[in-house]
Design a protein around this motif. Structure first.
Motif, PDB file in Angstrom:
ATOM      1  N   VAL A 132      34.473  50.784  35.456  1.00  0.00           N
ATOM      2  CA  VAL A 132      34.565  50.244  36.463  1.00  0.00           C
ATOM      3  C   VAL A 132      35.982  50.623  36.678  1.00  0.00           C
ATOM      4  N   ARG A 133      37.008  49.864  35.951  1.00  0.00           N
ATOM      5  CA  ARG A 133      38.165  49.208  36.192  1.00  0.00           C
ATOM      6  C   ARG A 133      39.505  50.551  36.523  1.00  0.00           C
ATOM      7  N   SER A 134      38.560  52.033  35.581  1.00  0.00           N
ATOM      8  CA  SER A 134      39.863  53.018  36.344  1.00  0.00           C
ATOM      9  C   SER A 134      38.856  53.062  37.556  1.00  0.00           C
ATOM     10  N   GLU A 135      38.361  52.609  38.851  1.00  0.00           N
ATOM     11  CA  GLU A 135      37.758  53.449  40.162  1.00  0.00           C
ATOM     12  C   GLU A 135      37.917  52.370  40.340  1.00  0.00           C
ATOM     13  N   ILE A 136      37.565  50.876  40.534  1.00  0.00           N
ATOM     14  CA  ILE A 136      37.868  49.992  41.099  1.00  0.00           C
ATOM     15  C   ILE A 136      38.766  49.040  41.256  1.00  0.00           C
ATOM     16  N   LYS A 137      39.894  49.500  42.542  1.00  0.00           N
ATOM     17  CA  LYS A 137      41.320  48.838  42.690  1.00  0.00           C
ATOM     18  C   LYS A 137      41.335  47.119  43.273  1.00  0.00           C
ATOM     19  N   SER A 138      40.522  47.566  44.217  1.00  0.00           N
ATOM     20  CA  SER A 138      41.128  46.601  45.625  1.00  0.00           C
ATOM     21  C   SER A 138      39.240  45.678  45.471  1.00  0.00           C
ATOM     22  N   TYR A 139      40.004  44.444  46.058  1.00  0.00           N
ATOM     23  CA  TYR A 139      38.686  43.684  46.340  1.00  0.00           C
ATOM     24  C   TYR A 139      37.666  44.125  47.746  1.00  0.00           C
ATOM     25  N   ARG A 140      38.207  45.235  48.264  1.00  0.00           N
ATOM     26  CA  ARG A 140      37.890  46.113  49.695  1.00  0.00           C
ATOM     27  C   ARG A 140      36.467  46.652  49.218  1.00  0.00           C
ATOM     28  N   GLN A 141      36.586  47.236  47.613  1.00  0.00           N
ATOM     29  CA  GLN A 141      35.315  47.929  47.023  1.00  0.00           C
ATOM     30  C   GLN A 141      34.247  47.294  46.476  1.00  0.00           C
ATOM     31  N   MET A 142      34.621  45.524  46.151  1.00  0.00           N
ATOM     32  CA  MET A 142      33.075  45.026  46.330  1.00  0.00           C
ATOM     33  C   MET A 142      32.668  43.763  47.193  1.00  0.00           C
ATOM     34  N   PRO A 143      31.082  43.963  47.100  1.00  0.00           N
ATOM     35  CA  PRO A 143      30.545  44.227  45.677  1.00  0.00           C
ATOM     36  C   PRO A 143      29.991  45.868  44.962  1.00  0.00           C
ATOM     37  N   ILE A 144      29.783  45.726  44.108  1.00  0.00           N
ATOM     38  CA  ILE A 144      29.009  47.293  43.455  1.00  0.00           C
ATOM     39  C   ILE A 144      28.321  46.739  42.219  1.00  0.00           C
ATOM     40  N   ASN A 145      27.280  47.303  42.309  1.00  0.00           N
ATOM     41  CA  ASN A 145      25.968  47.026  41.408  1.00  0.00           C
ATOM     42  C   ASN A 145      26.106  49.034  40.691  1.00  0.00           C
ATOM     43  N   PHE A 146      26.655  49.167  39.454  1.00  0.00           N
ATOM     44  CA  PHE A 146      25.494  50.335  38.931  1.00  0.00           C
ATOM     45  C   PHE A 146      24.686  50.012  37.726  1.00  0.00           C
ATOM     46  N   TYR A 147      23.719  51.011  37.881  1.00  0.00           N
ATOM     47  CA  TYR A 147      22.333  50.947  36.953  1.00  0.00           C
ATOM     48  C   TYR A 147      21.714  51.999  36.239  1.00  0.00           C
ATOM     49  N   GLN A 148      21.848  52.385  35.146  1.00  0.00           N
ATOM     50  CA  GLN A 148      20.702  53.699  34.519  1.00  0.00           C
ATOM     51  C   GLN A 148      19.616  53.222  33.853  1.00  0.00           C
ATOM     52  N   ILE A 149      18.776  54.192  33.986  1.00  0.00           N
ATOM     53  CA  ILE A 149      17.326  54.423  32.744  1.00  0.00           C
ATOM     54  C   ILE A 149      18.014  55.051  31.174  1.00  0.00           C
ATOM     55  N   GLN A 150      18.187  54.793  30.267  1.00  0.00           N
ATOM     56  CA  GLN A 150      18.489  55.278  29.608  1.00  0.00           C
ATOM     57  C   GLN A 150      18.005  54.915  28.192  1.00  0.00           C
ATOM     58  N   MET A 189      39.398  43.601  28.309  1.00  0.00           N
ATOM     59  CA  MET A 189      38.932  44.921  29.104  1.00  0.00           C
ATOM     60  C   MET A 189      40.551  44.837  29.862  1.00  0.00           C
ATOM     61  N   GLN A 190      40.444  44.113  30.581  1.00  0.00           N
ATOM     62  CA  GLN A 190      42.026  44.008  31.249  1.00  0.00           C
ATOM     63  C   GLN A 190      40.751  44.180  32.914  1.00  0.00           C
ATOM     64  N   ALA A 191      39.468  44.712  33.273  1.00  0.00           N
ATOM     65  CA  ALA A 191      38.787  45.050  34.615  1.00  0.00           C
ATOM     66  C   ALA A 191      39.702  44.292  35.345  1.00  0.00           C
ATOM     67  N   THR A 192      40.157  44.546  36.333  1.00  0.00           N
ATOM     68  CA  THR A 192      41.294  43.493  38.165  1.00  0.00           C
ATOM     69  C   THR A 192      41.431  44.336  38.817  1.00  0.00           C
ATOM     70  N   PHE A 193      41.340  44.026  40.407  1.00  0.00           N
ATOM     71  CA  PHE A 193      41.364  44.347  41.773  1.00  0.00           C
ATOM     72  C   PHE A 193      42.710  43.261  41.995  1.00  0.00           C
ATOM     73  N   LEU A 194      43.341  43.955  42.624  1.00  0.00           N
ATOM     74  CA  LEU A 194      44.535  43.168  44.268  1.00  0.00           C
ATOM     75  C   LEU A 194      43.402  42.423  45.161  1.00  0.00           C
ATOM     76  N   ASP A 195      43.578  41.271  44.877  1.00  0.00           N
ATOM     77  CA  ASP A 195      43.088  40.329  45.752  1.00  0.00           C
ATOM     78  C   ASP A 195      43.802  40.426  47.680  1.00  0.00           C
ATOM     79  N   GLU A 196      43.224  39.767  48.304  1.00  0.00           N
ATOM     80  CA  GLU A 196      43.681  39.847  49.706  1.00  0.00           C
ATOM     81  C   GLU A 196      45.372  39.462  49.647  1.00  0.00           C
TER      82      GLU A 196
END
Length: 582
Positions: A118-136, A435-442
């Protein structure tokens, strides 16, 4: 499905190493085959149940707008080192090196991997909320694998991870998952309870566990029958059982208690209630102390006081300041601090500095009995303030017991057994910060993401469902997760054209109606055929025989029914559909 073209392998006796009901029945019914310690092959019948559980989970996760992906089973050590869990995780995490000498782990969970994604894919507050799941598949190298799929080393898990811009968003995502889990377990057809829980090694703040209720469950669930209060034993709040401390009425007296080291024995000897005694538990912790340019580690001794009929709650104690990494004191440390061996300890006449922690109930007791710090002696008539100083720290450090007042003030607490099969956590920024997973706020400023974590033990559901649903004949599956919903059992299909015709017609009609049906065309004797399907646990059975057909009927028996009932041939499909919908 025809039984002659399927694989059915039942056993009359369970293997000797099968300990609990679900393990025995899964082995006997041919759902699983043991490959190694805590490692099982899911045979065709067992895999059908797994797939049905997965389908329900997947449908409800998708309905909740979670997005499915699949993360690697093998994870590089670097990610775990970022959060510090590479060193914190115990031997349950299987570690190994590749041919280049690089460290890897077999995934026990995937917080680090999803955060890295997520830290490499989500950069902006506009991309959240988001929820990923797996069955593994997951792997945890349990010290003592046991109970079949209930505590195996390799298992199937659904894990989901939500990412939000703020705490309010996290709480909303958490509620969405909580509601989804409620729907999932309702669809499984299981009796369950959601309880407040401790986050444990995962970290974060709020969490709930989902337990399947079963008398054989390992976990104690505390709840109030008159309200919505529910928690596991670790997190359940214990209110003080005494409203106000009474004034002293007895003199402090040293009494002989030869050979009576337990509160129960002391109470019996003195003819007093166990509730008038106090038990002493001695812990130790290490504290780093700085002296000028040097630092040294100092061992601190703690005396925990509980009423004689109560037990210490280790999780609660672990949260007290200074006791985050406590251990039980050695006998040598106890003798040095108290001048006495365990069994006769108390908060008086100490030989060295000791931190005293009193449970909230103990802090309000008067005229109590405690150890005299002398072998074969106790002291009666002890009172706070008069005979010893007020306790340094008063805290809730005990397990609740049946009949305690509910923390919400709406009744008394009850306790039942449960099997944990799901857990939802509010992680907050525990992983995103490290892990420095950050996004840019408004305002264009970087902020750490708020995370949630949500797990369901997919393969564990099988064991839990069986522990809740079985009898002396075998498994009783809820229809939604049964390997087959209906089994057709023809009597002499190879000898009677009418039985064969009606069986084939009904089989085709049920398939056309979308019923998950299996036709037992193996030619077994009725007793052996019925025993197989009762053991396997198919919830609905229809017998087709010449005797019934002469009257235009088939014979229906639900897995929980004691007596069969006649159903007209023409109404059989509608009857089955009605029973499945009930």
């Amino acid at each position: 499905m025809r039984a002659s073209r399927f694989f059915i392998s039942t056993l009359k006796e369970a293997p000797s190493d099968a300990e609990i009901v679900s393990h025995k029945l899964m082995m006997r019914a041919g759902l699983i085959k043991k490959l190694g310690s805590g490692i099982y092959t899911y045979m065709p019948l067992g895999l059908r149940v797994i797939r049905k559980v997965e389908n329900i989970v997947r449908e409800e996760m998708n309905r909740s707008n979670a997005i499915e992906l699949q993360m690697p089973v093998v994870q590089p050590a670097e990610l775990w080192q970022e959060t510090g869990r590479w060193d914190k995780m115990g031997p349950e995490m299987l570690r190994f090196k590749d041919r280049h000498g690089r460290d890897y782990a077999m995934q026990p969970t995937s917080e680090e991997v999803i955060t890295d994604t997520v830290r490499s894919e989500i950069k902006s507050y506009r991309q959240m909320p988001i929820n990923f799941y797996q069955i593994q598949t997951k792997f945890r190298d349990e010290r003592r694998p046991r109970f079949g799929v209930m505590r195996g080393r390799e298992f199937i898990m659904k894990d989901a991870y939500s990412f939000d811009r703020d705490l309010a968003g996290l709480q909303q995502s958490y509620q969405v998952m909580y509601d989804a889990y409620t729907r999932i377990f309702n669809r499984f057809g299981l009796k369950f309870r959601a309880v407040a829980a401790d986050n444990g090694a995962i970290g974060g703040s709020g969490s709930h566990e989902f337990h399947v209720i079963a008398s054989t469950g390992e976990d104690a669930i505390v709840y109030c029958p008159d309200s919505d209060y529910a928690a596991n034993m670790e997190a359940a709040t214990s209110l003080p059982l005494i409203a106000e401390r009474a004034a002293p009425t007895q003199a402090m007296t040293k009494v002989a208690t030869p050979g009576k080291a337990r509160c129960e024995d002391v109470a019996q000897l003195l003819g007093i209630p166990l509730t008038s005694t106090i038990k002493s538990i001695v812990l130790a912790s290490e504290k780093v102390v700085k002296e000028k340019a040097d630092t040294k580690t100092v061992t601190e001794i703690w005396l925990l006081l509980l009423r004689g009929d109560h037990d210490m709650n280790e999780i609660k104690v672990n949260k007290l300041p200074g006791l985050g990494e406590y251990r039980f004191a050695t006998e040598e440390e106890i003798v040095a601090a108290f001048g006495c061996r365990p069994g006769y300890l108390g908060p008086v006449g100490l030989k060295a500095p000791v931190h005293i922690v009193a449970d909230e109930t103990v802090a309000k007791m008067s005229d109590f009995v405690c150890g005299a710090n002398e072998v074969d002696f106790h002291i009666s008539g002890m009172n706070w303030g008069r005979d010893l100083p007020e306790p340094m720290l008063v805290a809730d450090i005990r397990n609740v017991v049946e009949g305690d007042p509910s923390p919400d003030g709406k009744g008394k607490l009850a306790i039942e057994r449960g099997i944990e099969v799901g857990h939802v956590f509010q992680l907050g920024t525990a992983y995103s910060q490290s892990m420095q997973a950050t996004f840019l706020d408004e305002n264009g400023k970087p902020q750490p993401m708020q995370m949630g974590c949500y797990g369901i033990g997919v393969s564990r559901i099988l064991g839990a469902a069986i522990e809740q649903n079985f009898d002396d004949k075998g498994i009783i599956w809820p229809a939604s997760i049964a390997p087959f919903e209906v089994v057709l059992c023809p009597m002499g299909m190879d000898r009677s054209e009418q039985v064969k015709l009606e069986t084939e017609n009904l089989y085709a009609a049920l398939l056309a109606a979308g019923v998950d049906v299996i036709l037992d065309d193996r030619g077994l004797r009725p007793g052996a055929m019925f025993a197989d399907w009762e053991l396997i646990g198919v919830p609905h059975r229809i017998v087709i025989g010449d005797r019934g057909l002469k009257e235009g009927n088939l014979e229906y028996l639900g897995r929980r029914d004691s007596e069969p009932q006649a159903v007209p041939v023409a109404q059989a499909v509608a009857f089955v559909q009605a029973r499945l919908a009930a």
